[in-house]
Design a protein around this motif. Structure first.
Motif, PDB file in Angstrom:
ATOM      1  N   MET A  90       0.943  -1.305   0.060  1.00 22.86           N
ATOM      2  CA  MET A  90       0.180   0.025   0.169  1.00 22.86           C
ATOM      3  C   MET A  90       0.949   1.148  -0.051  1.00 22.86           C
ATOM      4  O   MET A  90       1.761   1.078   0.823  1.00 22.86           O
ATOM      5  N   VAL A 192      -7.200   3.443  -4.575  1.00 24.69           N
ATOM      6  CA  VAL A 192      -8.280   3.654  -3.377  1.00 24.69           C
ATOM      7  C   VAL A 192      -8.618   5.179  -3.251  1.00 24.69           C
ATOM      8  O   VAL A 192      -7.975   6.088  -3.368  1.00 24.69           O
ATOM      9  N   ALA A 202      -2.848   3.614  -2.982  1.00 20.44           N
ATOM     10  CA  ALA A 202      -2.996   2.508  -3.873  1.00 20.44           C
ATOM     11  C   ALA A 202      -2.551   1.161  -3.475  1.00 20.44           C
ATOM     12  O   ALA A 202      -1.732   1.039  -2.315  1.00 20.44           O
ATOM     13  N   LEU A 203      -3.213   0.102  -3.692  1.00 26.08           N
ATOM     14  CA  LEU A 203      -2.941  -1.434  -3.431  1.00 26.08           C
ATOM     15  C   LEU A 203      -2.397  -2.117  -4.534  1.00 26.08           C
ATOM     16  O   LEU A 203      -2.849  -1.814  -5.678  1.00 26.08           O
ATOM     17  N   ALA A 225      -9.167  -2.560  -3.404  1.00 26.18           N
ATOM     18  CA  ALA A 225      -9.003  -1.097  -3.415  1.00 26.18           C
ATOM     19  C   ALA A 225     -10.367  -0.562  -3.331  1.00 26.18           C
ATOM     20  O   ALA A 225     -10.565   0.547  -2.478  1.00 26.18           O
TER      21      ALA A 225
END
Length: 255
Positions: A90, A192, A202-203, A225
């Protein structure tokens, strides 16, 4: 401030002479400052070497954005890890770099490039490109006005090429890293969004070429996300950031 900045890289311990060289301060000044920081628990001393102290860790844990995102994201990151057994990240955008807030590496560590609290150029990472795709126009223009530093032979350094890719990312909702940050790395990332539709994090799932196909898990990353974004929106105003609710089983990602 200069002494603390010296610890911002990958090294964790320094001698006094090394700190003086890195900071550009006189050795006597560094000796005095470091002594005061040790006494106040900002630094720790072991022999002739110094490292960041527990007081830095304590205050770092109070940073609202990191604490909120980390607490809410971990269940979704754990789901992604259980589904893939690959490295889960992440990250947030900080200027033209990505800052990694959390990482689950497990037993199939794909890369040593990333670490919690570490940074990488945004234009050559999956999390970075997906955040740039939804970033403020002024920030993107700053990127295009700068020189895109290559990390591998696959790194995108042509402005128009990157502009086109950011458009594709906005269309598809995911970004890929096909060996752009490290030769054998493959990655897929999704944004996200908060309640206002802003991409705040962001993932990603990262693995090694030859064993990992990022396109096969793209839908799972997007779902995770999106679910994290819903959980983040439910947190309400910043005044609530310190109190994190328990994530219910219904909120978890169905992978």
């Amino acid at each position: 401030m200069a002494v603390f900045e010296a610890f911002a890289g990958d090294r964790q311990e320094f001698r006094l002479g090394e700190l003086a060289e890195l900071t550009g301060l006189p050795p006597s000044t560094v000796h005095r400052i470091v002594g005061q920081l040790v006494e106040a628990r900002w630094l720790e001393r072991e022999g002739k070497r110094y490292r960041l102290g527990m007081r830095v860790f304590e205050l770092g844990e109070l940073v609202a954005r990191r604490s909120l995102l980390r607490e809410l994201a971990l269940p979704f990151m754990e789901d992604l890890y259980e589904a893939t057994h690959e490295t889960i990240h992440m990250a947030v955008l900080d200027g033209l770099e990505v800052l990694y807030l959390e990482k689950i590496a497990g037993h199939r560590l794909a890369t040593g490039l990333s670490r919690v609290g570490g940074r990488l150029p945004a234009h050559c990472t999956g999390v970075g490109k997906v955040l740039l795709a939804y970033a403020d126009d002024r920030l993107v223009e700053d990127l295009f006005a700068s020189e895109l530093r290559p990390m591998t032979g696959r790194t995108i350094t042509a402005m128009e090429m990157l502009r086109t890719e950011l458009g594709v990312i906005r269309r598809d909702g995911v970004a890929y890293d096909w060996g752009e940050s490290a030769p054998q790395i493959r990655c897929v990332a999704a944004p996200v969004f908060d309640k206002d539709g802003k991409a705040v994090a962001a993932l990603s799932v990262t693995g090694l070429a030859g064993r990992f196909d990022p396109e096969q898990v793209a839908l799972s990353v997007k779902t995770a996300a999106r679910s994290l974004g819903r959980a983040l929106a439910e947190r309400g105003t910043p005044a609530h950031y310190g109190r994190v609710r328990r994530i219910s089983a219904e909120d978890r990602v169905g992978l």
